[in-house]
Design a protein around this motif. Structure first.
Motif, PDB file in Angstrom:
ATOM      1  N   TRP A 229       0.834  -1.198   0.000  1.00 42.14           N
ATOM      2  CA  TRP A 229       0.000   0.000   0.000  1.00 42.14           C
ATOM      3  C   TRP A 229       0.872   1.252   0.000  1.00 42.14           C
ATOM      4  CZ3 TRP A 229      -3.781   1.651   4.501  1.00 42.14           C
ATOM      5  CH2 TRP A 229      -4.563   2.732   4.074  1.00 42.14           C
ATOM      6  N   TYR A 230       1.739   1.338   0.978  1.00 46.13           N
ATOM      7  CA  TYR A 230       2.689   2.451   1.015  1.00 46.13           C
ATOM      8  C   TYR A 230       4.033   1.911   1.482  1.00 46.13           C
ATOM      9  CZ  TYR A 230       1.858   2.634   6.097  1.00 46.13           C
ATOM     10  OH  TYR A 230       1.747   2.317   7.426  1.00 46.13           O
ATOM     11  N   VAL A 231       5.080   2.681   1.251  1.00 44.78           N
ATOM     12  CA  VAL A 231       6.436   2.211   1.536  1.00 44.78           C
ATOM     13  C   VAL A 231       7.234   3.288   2.250  1.00 44.78           C
ATOM     14  CG1 VAL A 231       6.586   0.567  -0.384  1.00 44.78           C
ATOM     15  CG2 VAL A 231       7.181   2.972  -0.761  1.00 44.78           C
ATOM     16  N   GLU A 232       8.330   2.885   2.807  1.00 48.48           N
ATOM     17  CA  GLU A 232       9.336   3.814   3.314  1.00 48.48           C
ATOM     18  C   GLU A 232      10.686   3.139   3.183  1.00 48.48           C
ATOM     19  OE1 GLU A 232      11.308   3.178   6.030  1.00 48.48           O
ATOM     20  OE2 GLU A 232      10.180   1.864   7.339  1.00 48.48           O
ATOM     21  N   THR A 233      11.726   3.949   3.127  1.00 49.29           N
ATOM     22  CA  THR A 233      13.087   3.431   3.123  1.00 49.29           C
ATOM     23  C   THR A 233      13.960   4.397   3.896  1.00 49.29           C
ATOM     24  OG1 THR A 233      14.822   2.465   1.737  1.00 49.29           O
ATOM     25  CG2 THR A 233      13.838   4.516   0.946  1.00 49.29           C
ATOM     26  N   ARG A 234      15.232   4.053   4.073  1.00 46.73           N
ATOM     27  CA  ARG A 234      16.122   4.846   4.909  1.00 46.73           C
ATOM     28  C   ARG A 234      17.248   5.453   4.066  1.00 46.73           C
ATOM     29  NH1 ARG A 234      14.493   1.953   9.645  1.00 46.73           N
ATOM     30  NH2 ARG A 234      12.341   1.413   9.058  1.00 46.73           N
ATOM     31  N   LEU A 235      17.560   6.698   4.383  1.00 44.55           N
ATOM     32  CA  LEU A 235      18.660   7.411   3.734  1.00 44.55           C
ATOM     33  C   LEU A 235      19.602   7.968   4.794  1.00 44.55           C
ATOM     34  CD1 LEU A 235      16.754   9.574   1.057  1.00 44.55           C
ATOM     35  CD2 LEU A 235      17.882   7.373   0.699  1.00 44.55           C
ATOM     36  N   ILE A 236      20.712   8.533   4.346  1.00 46.95           N
ATOM     37  CA  ILE A 236      21.642   9.201   5.246  1.00 46.95           C
ATOM     38  C   ILE A 236      21.289  10.694   5.275  1.00 46.95           C
ATOM     39  CG2 ILE A 236      24.053   9.812   5.674  1.00 46.95           C
ATOM     40  CD1 ILE A 236      24.741   7.222   4.115  1.00 46.95           C
ATOM     41  N   TYR A 237      20.897  11.171   6.430  1.00 44.44           N
ATOM     42  CA  TYR A 237      20.682  12.602   6.653  1.00 44.44           C
ATOM     43  C   TYR A 237      22.028  13.192   7.085  1.00 44.44           C
ATOM     44  CZ  TYR A 237      15.540  12.096   6.805  1.00 44.44           C
ATOM     45  OH  TYR A 237      14.209  11.865   6.501  1.00 44.44           O
ATOM     46  N   TYR A 238      22.443  14.276   6.471  1.00 43.77           N
ATOM     47  CA  TYR A 238      23.719  14.856   6.871  1.00 43.77           C
ATOM     48  C   TYR A 238      23.674  16.384   6.828  1.00 43.77           C
ATOM     49  CZ  TYR A 238      24.750  15.476   1.847  1.00 43.77           C
ATOM     50  OH  TYR A 238      24.711  15.850   0.520  1.00 43.77           O
ATOM     51  N   ARG A 239      24.419  16.998   7.723  1.00 42.38           N
ATOM     52  CA  ARG A 239      24.561  18.448   7.752  1.00 42.38           C
ATOM     53  C   ARG A 239      25.504  18.862   6.631  1.00 42.38           C
ATOM     54  NH1 ARG A 239      23.213  21.748  12.305  1.00 42.38           N
ATOM     55  NH2 ARG A 239      24.374  23.290  11.091  1.00 42.38           N
TER      56      ARG A 239
END
Length: 412
Positions: free
Chosen positions: A139-149
């Motif tokens: 139905w819906y999805v999510e995934t992970r990324l690198i958040y960086y300053r």
């Protein structure tokens, strides 16, 4: 969302007597009709009834009745309904529950004449597969990324973020030594759910840790990934005990240079950072070794074999899977579309951050839909905690995970 819940035994719903694969039946032509009962959790449960009015407008002889179910009660409620043969027609299903409920024989196979596999992100579709048969729809999805300053990354020598494993390590080190961050990269040191952070590195290194009938944690690829993950803690680049609630403030203040998370964190850090903070951070795909691979989560929709309105239920699921409807659902709830073509809409493709999530989803993976995954994941987390906090040997950690996983089995 991936929800961890205790496994509950399901009774009274066996598979066919031969234990063979269920055959998917077609769905009748024409518009939907009759009452369609739906269970949904969380924000989705709160918003779906109003959203479904458009479906009823297009199908005037159909009425969608949505029951909102709290996440912490959902697993038991569904299990009890299956046992009593009192299921709704369709329900939202946590991806880690898919194997358990499908193995019980309670779910209707996905009709291929109505739902097309290739419409969805491959990793998301894989969460519906049990014994080579699909028992639901992403139905819906999510995934992970690198958040960086961005400012700290630039001082560390990586103005465009990391591209490889070596880059990620060097950026984290540079953020601490050159840019003044207390921690270069926040990682989960073995607390509940850390497997979602560790497995992407194993997949990136070519590890194939589990399938429907085989568990392969004790491999060179896994050992190397565990050693790489551990190195951030051994070298003082990642905290072993970050106080609850301090991640986002630390990121805003520049005390934490980077972290790995899903799309929900965009709103959180921008709210805490205030006006202009959107320009101070960026997101990057998971670093490349043999591949750039992240974890894929989300929720599926499944129709029950005891559904009173099977045809109507599948037509409602099909409607929710239309690209234009997926975009409208994103606009209403901020759930990322599981249907790939929905990402062509400018609402998503026109946003640099969201587009990066869309790119990562193409290669994101999930563990197999086996009935015992949550037990294996809990054992995995315990060993990762020893790895990160007690400097356990990576090879010994891989073997310990393998031994525990083998004792648990796949439930096949």
């Amino acid at each position: 969302m991936v929800v961890l819940a205790a496994s509950v035994a399901l009774a009274g719903c066996g598979r066919d007597s031969g234990g063979g694969r269920d055959e998917a039946k077609s769905v009748g032509a024409g518009k939907a009709s009759g009452d369609i009962t739906v269970w949904a959790m969380g924000t989705e449960g709160e918003k779906l009834a109003e959203f479904a009015k458009e479906f009823s407008t297009e199908n005037p002889d159909a009425k969608v009745s949505v029951t909102a179910v709290p996440w912490d009660a959902a697993h038991q409620k569904i299990a009890s309904a299956i046992a009593a043969k009192q299921t709704p027609d369709v329900s939202m299903i946590g991806t880690t529950w898919q194997g358990e409920f499908a193995k019980s024989g309670a779910l209707d196979p996905t009709p291929p004449d109505l739902i097309k596999k290739d419409d969805f992100f491959p990793g998301a579709w894989d969460t519906t597969i049990v014994d080579n048969t699909s028992y639901g729809v992403p139905w819906y999805v999510e995934t992970r990324l690198i958040y960086y300053r961005k400012d700290l990354a630039a001082k560390a020598g990586f103005p465009d973020g990391p591209k490889s494993w070596d880059d990620l390590k060097a950026m984290a080190k540079g953020m601490k030594e050159k840019a003044g961050a207390k921690w270069g990269l926040n990682l989960q040191p073995g607390k509940t759910g850390s497997w979602q952070s560790v497995l992407p590195f194993a997949w990136s290194n070519g590890a194939d840790v589990a399938s429907a009938d085989k568990l392969s944690f004790d491999t060179q690829e896994m050992t190397e990934a565990l050693g790489y993950y551990q190195s951030f803690f051994k070298e003082g680049l990642s905290p072993t005990a970050l106080p609850e609630g301090s991640l986002e403030p630390g990121f805003v203040k520049g005390e934490i240079g980077a972290f790995i998370s899903g799309p929900w964190h965009m709103g959180i850090v921008e709210e805490q950072g205030g006006a202009g903070f959107t320009d101070k951070y960026a997101v990057a795909q998971m670093p490349m070794k043999k591949s750039s691979t992240s974890f894929i989560g989300g929720s599926n929709l499944a129709v029950f074999k005891d559904a009173k309105n099977r045809d109507g239920a599948w037509k409602f699921v099909q409607w929710l899977s239309k690209p234009e409807v997926q975009v409208k659902w994103y606009q209403a709830v901020k759930d990322l579309p599981a249907v790939q073509s929905a990402w062509n809409d400018s609402t998503l493709s026109g946003d640099t951050f969201l587009a990066t999530f869309g790119q990562q989803l193409k290669s994101a993976k999930a563990p197999p839909a086996i009935t015992t995954w949550e037990q294996i994941a809990a054992a995995f987390d315990l060993e990762v905690e020893k790895l990160c906090k007690q400097n356990a040997d990576p090879a010994a950690t891989a073997k310990a995970i393998q031994d525990k996983a083998s004792a648990i089995g796949t439930g096949s």
